[in-house]
Design a protein around this motif. Structure first.
Motif, short mmCIF file in Angstrom:
data_model
loop_
_atom_site.label_atom_id
_atom_site.label_comp_id
_atom_site.label_asym_id
_atom_site.label_seq_id
_atom_site.Cartn_x
_atom_site.Cartn_y
_atom_site.Cartn_z
N ASN A 1 0.84 -1.21 0.00
CA ASN A 1 0.00 0.00 0.00
C ASN A 1 0.87 1.25 0.00
O ASN A 1 0.60 2.21 -0.73
N GLU B 1 -9.20 3.36 -7.35
CA GLU B 1 -8.46 2.19 -6.88
C GLU B 1 -8.87 0.90 -7.56
O GLU B 1 -8.11 -0.07 -7.56
N LEU C 1 -5.99 -4.50 3.99
CA LEU C 1 -5.88 -4.07 5.39
C LEU C 1 -6.70 -4.95 6.33
O LEU C 1 -6.32 -5.16 7.48
N1 LIG Z 1 -0.30 3.85 2.85
C1 LIG Z 1 -1.46 4.32 2.42
N2 LIG Z 1 -1.60 5.58 1.99
C2 LIG Z 1 -2.77 6.06 1.57
N3 LIG Z 1 -3.91 5.34 1.50
C3 LIG Z 1 -3.84 4.07 1.94
C4 LIG Z 1 -2.65 3.48 2.40
N4 LIG Z 1 -2.90 2.22 2.76
C5 LIG Z 1 -4.20 2.02 2.50
N5 LIG Z 1 -4.78 3.10 2.01
C6 LIG Z 1 -6.20 3.26 1.66
O1 LIG Z 1 -6.92 2.25 2.31
C7 LIG Z 1 -7.68 1.50 1.39
C8 LIG Z 1 -7.73 0.05 1.82
O2 LIG Z 1 -6.45 -0.57 1.66
P1 LIG Z 1 -6.40 -2.08 1.34
O3 LIG Z 1 -7.28 -2.77 2.28
O4 LIG Z 1 -4.99 -2.52 1.31
O5 LIG Z 1 -7.06 -2.19 -0.06
P2 LIG Z 1 -6.41 -2.10 -1.49
O6 LIG Z 1 -6.72 -3.42 -2.02
O7 LIG Z 1 -7.16 -0.98 -2.16
O8 LIG Z 1 -4.99 -1.83 -1.32
C9 LIG Z 1 -7.00 1.69 0.08
O9 LIG Z 1 -7.91 1.58 -0.96
C10 LIG Z 1 -6.44 3.09 0.20
O10 LIG Z 1 -7.40 4.01 -0.20
#
Ligand SMILES: Nc1ncnc2c1ncn2[C@@H]1O[C@H](COP(=O)(O)OP(=O)(O)O)[C@@H](O)[C@H]1O
Ligand SMILES: [Mg+2]
Length: 462
Positions: free
Chosen positions: A367, A420, A430
């Motif tokens: 991420n 995204e 996450l």
């Molecule tokens: N390091 C980061 N910086 C900015 N936004 C983040 C970061 N990590 C996660 N996000 C936000 O949190 C959302 C959920 O992350 P995640 O569960 O990993 O899904 P994805 O599959 O979109 O990566 C992401 O879509 C993003 O918008």
């Protein structure tokens, strides 16, 4: 036959109370009877002694006129038959005047002519119950005769019968009272139980979340409270699952739709050049990657969900793990000229499931790179003391607005859905990290300044 709980309790009380009352009545009646008879006996005994005293001077000289008068007078006074015997057992005075001069064989009279006072009761079919009493008449050292009284004591039986009936009435009354009272008590118990039963039936029919109203704070109240709690939890779980399936299908639909479009256009118009073919295949491959990532994430989530027992804990060299994450993300980072740095002291070992922890850190670092601009830096930092390990993943990326922070770990949650989806994220990363950290008994936290960067911190207990 199904007998209701209330009736069972009621009948039990009825039988117990009635039996106890009957036993009580029986022994009480025996006592009363005995005391009635004793009382009567004592009264007659003192009369007999008075007669004996009066008769004593007249017996030796056989003054039948006086003795007869004495017997008649007392007999009339006390209402019973009085006989006065001389020392030979011949009747000299008879209150009824019937048997004067006779010499009947009466064992108790024979005994009192030997100096004993005797009393006894007998029941006759014609007269009912009689009480006999015989006392000796003494003049000086000599026994000169005996006084015999036979008393009809049917009145005692009548009084006993009255008392018995009254006791029976009381027994029956209190048994019925106990029965009604226990029915009432049973209702207090069975009404909430019936409510709980209905609610449980509703729930097993699929109506999750139904609540039971029980006012009391006793055991049943507690049971109802636990039931309501359970019901709510099942409802939440059920909703969560429905939502999850809906979201997962929704996410799968878009790559499938894209694939369908690509394949249909290939069928409609086969590509002419090799480049065109490659272009199509690359697109198809991208969509397949996306699907396979989603399916892998879903499988991983269901695996993690099972329980803690699925954890395969071992001492994990944390520094090495961070370096491995860095290495495997190097190509992705290189694309954006992003530098990944690892800051970790000595080779500390921490108990954890190596693959899972790797996956968690990988997702965070992935991420960090995805949501950072080119030429920035991503830091993987490890700090630890005796009880706590912290792994920080810090970037200088776009950051996350405050209002999203709370929902970030929810499944399928993305800050910017449209954009995204294009970057390939489905929003499971996450939530996988959080599940893994929770399974290890740890916590995850996030701080972010939009436009400046984000920091995720995994805390693990030892
Ligand atoms: N390091 C980061 N910086 C900015 N936004 C983040 C970061 N990590 C996660 N996000 C936000 O949190 C959302 C959920 O992350 P995640 O569960 O990993 O899904 P994805 O599959 O979109 O990566 C992401 O879509 C993003 O918008
Ligand atoms: Mg992600």
């Amino acid at each position: 036959m199904r007998i209701k709980l209330g009736s069972k309790i009621g009948l039990t009380y009825l039988v117990i109370i009635f039996t106890v009352m009957l036993l009580f009545a029986y022994f009480t009646l025996l006592d009363i009877e005995q005391s009635f008879i004793n009382e009567r006996k004592n009264a007659l005994l003192s009369y007999a002694n008075i007669i004996a005293e009066r008769a004593a001077p007249y017996l030796p000289e056989q003054d039948t006129a006086y003795l007869n008068y004495l017997a008649e007078d007392f007999g009339e006074n006390i209402g019973h038959r009085v006989l006065i015997f001389d020392s030979n057992g011949i009747i000299l005075g008879d209150s009824s005047g019937l048997n004067r001069g006779h010499k009947p064989t009466i064992p108790s009279v024979a005994a009192s002519l030997q100096g004993e006072s005797v009393s006894q009761t007998n029941r006759y079919p014609d007269f009912g119950r009689l009480l006999y009493l015989a006392v000796p008449v003494a003049a000086g050292q000599q026994i000169v005769g005996a006084i015999f009284i036979s008393a009809d004591i049917n009145d005692i039986d009548m009084r006993l019968a009255q008392t018995r009936n009254r006791l029976l009435l009381v027994a029956a009354g209190s048994a019925v009272f106990a029965f009604l009272l226990s029915l009432l008590l049973a209702r207090i118990i069975t009404v909430p139980v019936a409510r709980l039963t209905r609610a449980a039936a509703k729930m097993s029919a699929g109506d999750y979340g139904c609540q039971v109203k029980v006012g009391s704070r006793d055991e049943l109240g507690q049971l109802a409270a636990s039931f309501n709690e359970m019901s709510k939890k099942i409802q939440r779980e059920d909703e969560f699952r429905r939502q999850f399936i809906a979201d997962a299908s929704h996410e799968l639909r878009s790559p499938v739709a894209s694939l369908k479009v690509l394949v249909e256009s290939l069928l409609l118009k086969p590509p002419e050049s090799k480049e065109e073919t490659m272009e199509f295949l690359t697109d198809i491959n991208g969509q397949l990657d996306r699907m396979s990532k989603l399916i892998n994430d879903l499988l991983l989530l269901s695996k993690i969900e099972k329980n803690e027992a699925s954890l395969n804990k071992e001492p994990v060299p944390i520094r090495q793990l961070l370096v491995e994450v860095k290495e495997s993300l190097r190509p992705l980072a290189a694309d954006k000229q992003i530098e990944i740095t690892v800051t970790a002291g000595d080779g500390i070992l921490w108990p954890a499931d190596r693959d899972m922890l790797y996956r968690a850190v990988y997702n965070l670092a992935d991420n960090a790179i995805k949501y950072s601009p080119a030429n920035s830096q991503v830091q993987l930092i490890r700090t630890a003391d005796e009880e706590k390990l912290a792994i920080r993943v810090k970037d200088q990326g776009i950051g996350i607005a405050h209002e999203h922070l709370g929902k970030l770990f929810t499944r399928f949650y993305r800050v910017d859905k449209a954009r995204e989806r294009a970057t390939g994220g489905v929003g499971l990363g996450l939530s996988i990290v959080q599940e893994i950290v929770n399974l290890h008994g740890g916590q995850i936290s996030v701080t972010s300044v939009p436009g400046c960067g984000t920091e995720f911190v995994i805390n693990l207990p030892s």
